[in-house]
Design a protein around this motif. Structure first.
Motif, PDB file in Angstrom:
ATOM      1  N   VAL A   1      10.601  22.698  -0.376  1.00 45.57           N
ATOM      2  CA  VAL A   1      11.071  21.298   0.117  1.00 45.57           C
ATOM      3  C   VAL A   1      11.465  21.403   1.587  1.00 45.57           C
ATOM      4  CG1 VAL A   1      12.736  19.406  -0.157  1.00 45.57           C
ATOM      5  CG2 VAL A   1      11.082  20.160  -1.949  1.00 45.57           C
ATOM      6  N   ASN A   2      12.409  22.369   1.771  1.00 41.06           N
ATOM      7  CA  ASN A   2      12.984  22.702   3.304  1.00 41.06           C
ATOM      8  C   ASN A   2      11.723  23.481   4.211  1.00 41.06           C
ATOM      9  OD1 ASN A   2      12.611  25.128   2.317  1.00 41.06           O
ATOM     10  ND2 ASN A   2      14.743  25.890   2.256  1.00 41.06           N
ATOM     11  N   LYS A   3      10.478  23.289   3.852  1.00 36.99           N
ATOM     12  CA  LYS A   3       9.475  23.653   4.517  1.00 36.99           C
ATOM     13  C   LYS A   3       9.280  25.332   4.665  1.00 36.99           C
ATOM     14  CE  LYS A   3       8.188  19.540   5.036  1.00 36.99           C
ATOM     15  NZ  LYS A   3       7.327  18.693   3.979  1.00 36.99           N
ATOM     16  N   ASP A   4      10.221  26.086   4.121  1.00 34.30           N
ATOM     17  CA  ASP A   4       9.945  27.534   3.947  1.00 34.30           C
ATOM     18  C   ASP A   4       8.486  27.827   3.310  1.00 34.30           C
ATOM     19  OD1 ASP A   4      12.525  27.870   5.241  1.00 34.30           O
ATOM     20  OD2 ASP A   4      13.548  28.488   3.195  1.00 34.30           O
ATOM     21  N   THR A   5       7.884  28.803   3.521  1.00 35.27           N
ATOM     22  CA  THR A   5       6.552  29.035   3.039  1.00 35.27           C
ATOM     23  C   THR A   5       6.350  30.406   2.559  1.00 35.27           C
ATOM     24  OG1 THR A   5       5.586  29.792   5.132  1.00 35.27           O
ATOM     25  CG2 THR A   5       5.620  27.494   4.429  1.00 35.27           C
ATOM     26  N   MET A   6       5.584  30.606   1.490  1.00 39.92           N
ATOM     27  CA  MET A   6       5.265  31.920   0.919  1.00 39.92           C
ATOM     28  C   MET A   6       3.831  32.064   0.416  1.00 39.92           C
ATOM     29  SD  MET A   6       6.900  33.607  -2.614  1.00 39.92           S
ATOM     30  CE  MET A   6       6.068  35.236  -3.243  1.00 39.92           C
ATOM     31  N   PRO A   7       3.157  32.933   0.779  1.00 43.58           N
ATOM     32  CA  PRO A   7       1.594  32.870   0.450  1.00 43.58           C
ATOM     33  C   PRO A   7       1.498  32.974  -1.066  1.00 43.58           C
ATOM     34  CG  PRO A   7       1.827  34.711   2.252  1.00 43.58           C
ATOM     35  CD  PRO A   7       3.326  34.009   1.568  1.00 43.58           C
ATOM     36  N   ILE A   8       0.442  32.386  -1.612  1.00 38.42           N
ATOM     37  CA  ILE A   8       0.020  32.480  -3.089  1.00 38.42           C
ATOM     38  C   ILE A   8      -0.309  33.870  -3.229  1.00 38.42           C
ATOM     39  CG2 ILE A   8      -0.369  30.141  -3.264  1.00 38.42           C
ATOM     40  CD1 ILE A   8      -3.251  30.977  -3.389  1.00 38.42           C
ATOM     41  N   MET A   9      -0.177  34.057  -4.652  1.00 37.82           N
ATOM     42  CA  MET A   9      -0.678  35.538  -5.175  1.00 37.82           C
ATOM     43  C   MET A   9      -1.923  35.853  -4.911  1.00 37.82           C
ATOM     44  SD  MET A   9       2.383  37.137  -6.227  1.00 37.82           S
ATOM     45  CE  MET A   9       1.877  38.166  -7.455  1.00 37.82           C
ATOM     46  N   GLY A  10      -2.964  35.070  -4.903  1.00 36.46           N
ATOM     47  CA  GLY A  10      -4.478  35.193  -4.816  1.00 36.46           C
ATOM     48  C   GLY A  10      -5.240  33.992  -5.526  1.00 36.46           C
ATOM     49  N   SER A  11      -6.392  34.078  -5.173  1.00 40.22           N
ATOM     50  CA  SER A  11      -7.298  33.103  -5.588  1.00 40.22           C
ATOM     51  C   SER A  11      -7.499  32.627  -7.027  1.00 40.22           C
ATOM     52  CB  SER A  11      -8.746  33.160  -4.920  1.00 40.22           C
ATOM     53  OG  SER A  11      -9.391  34.256  -5.437  1.00 40.22           O
ATOM     54  N   ALA A  12      -7.109  33.735  -7.803  1.00 41.00           N
ATOM     55  CA  ALA A  12      -7.284  33.643  -9.256  1.00 41.00           C
ATOM     56  C   ALA A  12      -5.935  32.949  -9.791  1.00 41.00           C
ATOM     57  CB  ALA A  12      -7.341  34.768  -9.930  1.00 41.00           C
ATOM     58  N   TRP A  13      -4.996  32.730  -9.029  1.00 38.72           N
ATOM     59  CA  TRP A  13      -3.817  32.003  -9.493  1.00 38.72           C
ATOM     60  C   TRP A  13      -3.931  30.407  -9.296  1.00 38.72           C
ATOM     61  CZ3 TRP A  13       1.326  34.554 -10.664  1.00 38.72           C
ATOM     62  CH2 TRP A  13       1.016  35.796 -10.880  1.00 38.72           C
TER      63      TRP A  13
ATOM     64  N   PRO B   1      15.014  12.510  -9.821  1.00 33.08           N
ATOM     65  CA  PRO B   1      14.553  13.714 -10.327  1.00 33.08           C
ATOM     66  C   PRO B   1      14.710  14.853  -9.155  1.00 33.08           C
ATOM     67  CG  PRO B   1      12.770  12.231  -9.859  1.00 33.08           C
ATOM     68  CD  PRO B   1      13.942  11.507 -10.075  1.00 33.08           C
ATOM     69  N   PRO B   2      14.960  16.168  -9.226  1.00 31.63           N
ATOM     70  CA  PRO B   2      15.124  16.838  -8.022  1.00 31.63           C
ATOM     71  C   PRO B   2      14.032  16.831  -7.219  1.00 31.63           C
ATOM     72  CG  PRO B   2      14.802  18.075 -10.229  1.00 31.63           C
ATOM     73  CD  PRO B   2      15.025  16.547 -10.582  1.00 31.63           C
ATOM     74  N   PRO B   3      14.101  17.255  -6.027  1.00 31.82           N
ATOM     75  CA  PRO B   3      12.870  17.209  -4.961  1.00 31.82           C
ATOM     76  C   PRO B   3      11.916  18.407  -5.383  1.00 31.82           C
ATOM     77  CG  PRO B   3      14.808  17.982  -4.013  1.00 31.82           C
ATOM     78  CD  PRO B   3      15.344  17.589  -5.133  1.00 31.82           C
ATOM     79  N   LYS B   4      10.614  18.352  -5.351  1.00 33.21           N
ATOM     80  CA  LYS B   4       9.822  19.627  -5.604  1.00 33.21           C
ATOM     81  C   LYS B   4       9.139  19.900  -4.520  1.00 33.21           C
ATOM     82  CE  LYS B   4       9.225  18.085 -10.421  1.00 33.21           C
ATOM     83  NZ  LYS B   4       8.263  17.690 -11.624  1.00 33.21           N
ATOM     84  N   GLY B   5       8.889  21.117  -4.399  1.00 33.52           N
ATOM     85  CA  GLY B   5       7.821  21.660  -3.430  1.00 33.52           C
ATOM     86  C   GLY B   5       6.420  21.746  -3.656  1.00 33.52           C
ATOM     87  N   GLN B   6       5.306  22.143  -3.099  1.00 35.35           N
ATOM     88  CA  GLN B   6       4.080  21.814  -3.092  1.00 35.35           C
ATOM     89  C   GLN B   6       3.409  23.317  -3.143  1.00 35.35           C
ATOM     90  OE1 GLN B   6       3.649  18.547  -0.261  1.00 35.35           O
ATOM     91  NE2 GLN B   6       2.701  17.671  -1.826  1.00 35.35           N
ATOM     92  N   VAL B   7       2.219  23.403  -3.424  1.00 38.14           N
ATOM     93  CA  VAL B   7       1.321  24.463  -3.283  1.00 38.14           C
ATOM     94  C   VAL B   7      -0.047  23.698  -2.209  1.00 38.14           C
ATOM     95  CG1 VAL B   7      -0.414  26.049  -4.223  1.00 38.14           C
ATOM     96  CG2 VAL B   7       1.739  25.736  -5.545  1.00 38.14           C
TER      97      VAL B   7
END
Length: 252
Positions: A90-102, A76-82
């Motif tokens: 997977v490459n350790k780039d990061t993006m903030p989540i949209m908000g606590s309701a997500w 299976p292809p690699p997956k990132g995480q929340v």
């Protein structure tokens, strides 16, 4: 007396000399018989081995290979995480989540090494499923080499957007009102596309969704990508997505 006892013994030995000779002769015969028996048994085993060799099992030519009951599956292809408040590729780039309701969601946008979050807009809208907003973050498939030019980044964004729209809405999706914009994120050049996708589903109070694509040049021939799929009735999430994209961190 001692001398008398010794003499008597000598007399008994002298008197039994004939019996001892007979005993020795008998023993010789027994030994000879045992030797003959051993030789005979040894000959029998030798002959048996010679005329009846041990047969070894041999395979028949042309035997077919037995197929396993379960075929091996592809990796299976690699997956990132929340993780907490961050979407971590997977490459350790990061993006903030949209908000606590997500909440955490699966990703159908076609990104590589990605993870996603979702927000429910219409719960159980058709009695079977929810209609949700989705934001995913990962990278363009590594087999696609990104050219670090405005035209190259635009082409990469177009390809990422096409893959995402097909994955989310199918090959027959109808798009309109498409816009392009050059962006800079974490010191890296990028390209943003926004477009509308027509929506028509029974019992769904939506006529379109806005799909947003941001591609960021990582400087190594690959690109970080964020995809936003926002219901037309919730446009306030669009500027939130742009803010979160501006906070992406490229793992150097």
């Amino acid at each position: 007396m001692p001398e008398a006892e010794g003499y008597g013994v000598v007399l008994r030995q002298s008197g039994d000399s004939g019996a001892r000779a007979r005993l020795v002769g008998a023993l010789v015969l027994v030994v000879a018989a045992l030797v003959a028996t051993a030789l005979c048994v040894g000959w029998i085993w030798t002959r048996a081995d010679a005329v009846t060799p041990v047969s070894l099992p041999s395979g028949k030519p042309g035997l077919s290979t037995v197929s396993p009951s379960v075929s091996p599956s592809s990796t299976p292809p690699p997956k990132g995480q929340v993780l907490g408040s961050q979407i971590v590729a997977v490459n350790k780039d990061t993006m903030p989540i949209m908000g606590s309701a997500w909440s955490t969601s699966g990703d159908r946008s076609g990104l590589f090494g990605s993870a996603a979050v979702m927000f429910t807009v219409h719960e159980d809208y058709n009695g079977v499923a929810d209609w949700v907003n989705v934001v995913s973050f990962g990278q363009l498939t590594p087999t696609v080499k990104v050219t670090s030019t405005p035209a190259g980044l635009k082409a990469a964004a177009t390809q990422a957007g096409s893959r995402a729209i097909i994955g989310l809405y199918g090959e027959g999706a109808k798009i309109s009102a498409t816009t392009h914009k050059v962006i800079t994120v974490d010191g890296h050049q990028g390209h943003e596309i926004t477009t509308r996708v027509a929506v028509s589903a029974p019992k769904l109070p939506e006529t379109f969704s806005t799909v947003l694509i941001a591609v960021i040049d990582r400087g190594d021939g690959t690109a970080a990508v964020s995809i936003g799929d926002i219901a037309g009735s919730t446009p306030t999430w669009i500027p939130v997505w742009r803010t979160k994209v501006s906070q992406i961190k490229i793992n150097r």
